[in-house]
Design an enzyme around this catalytic site. Structure first.
Site, short mmCIF file in Angstrom:
data_model
loop_
_atom_site.label_atom_id
_atom_site.label_comp_id
_atom_site.label_asym_id
_atom_site.label_seq_id
_atom_site.Cartn_x
_atom_site.Cartn_y
_atom_site.Cartn_z
N GLN A 143 0.87 -1.18 0.23
CA GLN A 143 0.03 0.02 -0.19
C GLN A 143 0.90 1.25 -0.01
OE1 GLN A 143 -3.61 -0.74 2.86
NE2 GLN A 143 -1.91 -2.05 3.54
N ASN A 144 2.19 1.18 0.11
CA ASN A 144 3.09 1.96 0.08
C ASN A 144 3.47 2.60 -1.00
OD1 ASN A 144 3.03 1.49 3.00
ND2 ASN A 144 5.01 0.37 2.80
N HIS A 181 -1.54 1.41 -4.24
CA HIS A 181 -1.98 2.72 -4.02
C HIS A 181 -0.95 3.63 -4.79
CE1 HIS A 181 -3.97 1.67 -0.21
NE2 HIS A 181 -4.72 1.53 -1.11
N ASN A 216 3.92 -6.50 13.30
CA ASN A 216 3.43 -5.41 13.61
C ASN A 216 3.94 -4.99 15.10
OD1 ASN A 216 1.55 -3.07 14.16
ND2 ASN A 216 0.28 -3.75 12.42
N ALA A 268 9.22 -3.78 11.80
CA ALA A 268 9.47 -4.82 10.72
C ALA A 268 10.89 -4.83 10.51
CB ALA A 268 8.76 -3.81 9.45
N CYS A 294 -0.53 12.86 -21.71
CA CYS A 294 0.03 11.52 -22.13
C CYS A 294 0.61 11.72 -23.67
CB CYS A 294 -0.72 10.39 -22.24
SG CYS A 294 -0.02 8.72 -22.70
N ASP A 342 6.00 4.77 -1.69
CA ASP A 342 7.55 5.30 -1.32
C ASP A 342 8.56 4.40 -2.23
OD1 ASP A 342 7.40 3.73 1.91
OD2 ASP A 342 8.19 2.79 -0.07
N CYS A 373 -1.10 8.71 -25.91
CA CYS A 373 -2.47 8.60 -25.95
C CYS A 373 -3.35 10.00 -26.03
CB CYS A 373 -3.29 7.58 -25.37
SG CYS A 373 -3.62 8.06 -23.69
#
Ligand code: APR
Length: 265
Positions: free
Chosen positions: A114-115, A132, A227, A245, A161, A117, A164
Site C-alpha cells: 500500500q506504500n 496505491h 506489527n 518490521a 500523455c 515510497d 494517447c
C-alpha cells in the site's frame, strides 16, 4: 503477545517460519509500518499523519478531476513541502531487504504494498504491485502508462500523455480514485493463488488491500502478522509477531533461510 516486553520471542519466530515454509504460495501485504524505520511516518496510530493532521478529504480525486490544472499547480507548489521530505530522503530498511531476500530464495512469491515510497523496489523486490501507486511516477488516466516525473514535460499543465493524449496525474492513488486496473488484476491473481499472507506494518483497515489478506484466510489460508502493535487483523492471524518490521522480518528471514539450507542439505 510474548513474555518479553511484547517483542516476538525466538519460539514465535521459529513457529512463524515453519508456517511460511509449509506454504505453497506465500505472499505479503505491506503498509506504512514497513517504512517507519526508514523515517516515513505512518498514517494511523502513534506518530501517524492522520492522527496528527486528521484524515484528508475523501474526494481528492474528484477535486483533481474538477480542475486538473489547478490541482497540478497546487501539487507543484508543494514539491518542496516538509510532507515530501521523508519520501525524498528515505532508504530501504532491513525489513524491505529481508522481504527481497525471501523472494530471492523462492519463499515469497509476491508483495502487495500500500506504500507509495518505492522502497520495496529499491530494496530489490521484483514481484510487487503498488496498489496505491508510486510517488516517483506520473500515470496516464486513460492508458495507465506510467512515466518517471523527470520524463514528463510539466511546462504545460495538466500534462498530457504523449502516447494517447490522456490526462496525467501523480501515480499516487488519491482518495476516491479507482485503483488502477493493472495493479488490481495482479493483486487478485496472486492472492487467489496464495495460501499464506505475511501482513506486515499495516492497520489492515483500507480496502481492497486488506480484503486480499482476508480472502486468503477465508479460503483456509494462513496469516502471519508483523506489527509493532495489535491491529484489526491480529485476531485472525495464525501468528502475530510483535516488533518493528526492520527487526522482526530480518529475524524471520534468517530462521527461514537456515531451515531451508538444512532441508536442502
Ligand atoms: N514496524 C511494523 N509495524 C509498524 C511499525 C513498525 N516499525 N510502526 C507502525 N507499525 C504499524 C502500526 O501499528 C499500524 O498497524 O503499521 C501500521 C500502519 O498503519 P497505517 O498508518 O494505517 O498504514 P496503512 O495500513 O499502510 O494504511 C493503509 O491508508 O491512508 C491510506 O493510502 C493510505 O496506504 C495507506 C492506507
Amino acid at each position: 503477545m510474548s513474555e518479553r516486553d511484547g517483542a516476538a520471542s525466538k519460539l514465535e519466530i521459529e513457529e512463524a517460519a515453519d508456517l511460511i515454509l509449509e506454504a505453497d504460495y506465500a505472499i505479503a501485504l505491506t503498509g506504512a509500518g514497513m517504512s517507519v524505520e526508514s523515517g516515513i511516518p505512518p498514517f494511523r496510530g502513534p506518530g501517524g499523519l492522520w492522527t496528527k493532521y486528521g484524515e484528508p478529504p475523501m474526494n481528492g480525486f474528484q477535486i483533481f478531476m474538477a480542475d486538473p490544472k489547478r490541482a497540478w499547480e497546487e501539487r507543484l507548489a508543494k514539491q518542496n513541502d516538509e510532507l515530501y521530505r521523508p519520501l525524498r530522503v528515505a532508504e530501504p530498511n532491513a525489513g524491505h531487504l529481508a522481504m527481497a531476500e525471501l523472494e530471492a530464495i523462492g519463499v515469497l512469491r509476491f508483495v502487495i504494498t500500500q506504500n507509495i515510497d518505492d522502497l520495496h523496489r529499491r530494496a530489490g523486490q521484483k514481484q510487487v504491485a503498488e496498489i496505491h501507486g508510486n510517488w516517483t511516477l506520473i500515470r496516464c488516466l486513460e492508458c495507465v502508462r506510467r512515466v518517471p516525473w523527470g520524463e514528463v514535460n510539466l511546462e504545460r499543465l495538466p500534462p498530457r500523455c504523449t502516447r494517447c493524449g490522456g490526462l496525467m496525474k501523480s501515480d499516487t492513488v488519491a482518495f476516491g480514485e479507482p485503483i488502477p486496473a493493472d495493479a488490481l488484476k495482479l493483486c487478485a491473481e496472486h492472492s487467489a493463488l496464495a495460501d499464506l499472507v505475511i501482513v506486515a506494518g499495516t492497520s489492515a483497515t483500507v480496502y481492497p488491500a486488506a480484503g486480499f489478506a482476508l480472502q486468503v484466510k477465508e479460503r483456509g489460508g494462513r496469516l502471519i502478522e508483523v506489527n509493532l502493535y495489535e491491529s484489526d487483523i491480529t485476531p485472525l492471524c495464525d501468528a502475530s509477531l510483535r516488533g518493528g518490521a526492520a527487526t522482526v522480518l530480518p529475524q524471520l528471514t534468517r530462521v527461514i533461510a537456515a531451515k531451508r539450507r538444512a532441508a536442502l542439505s
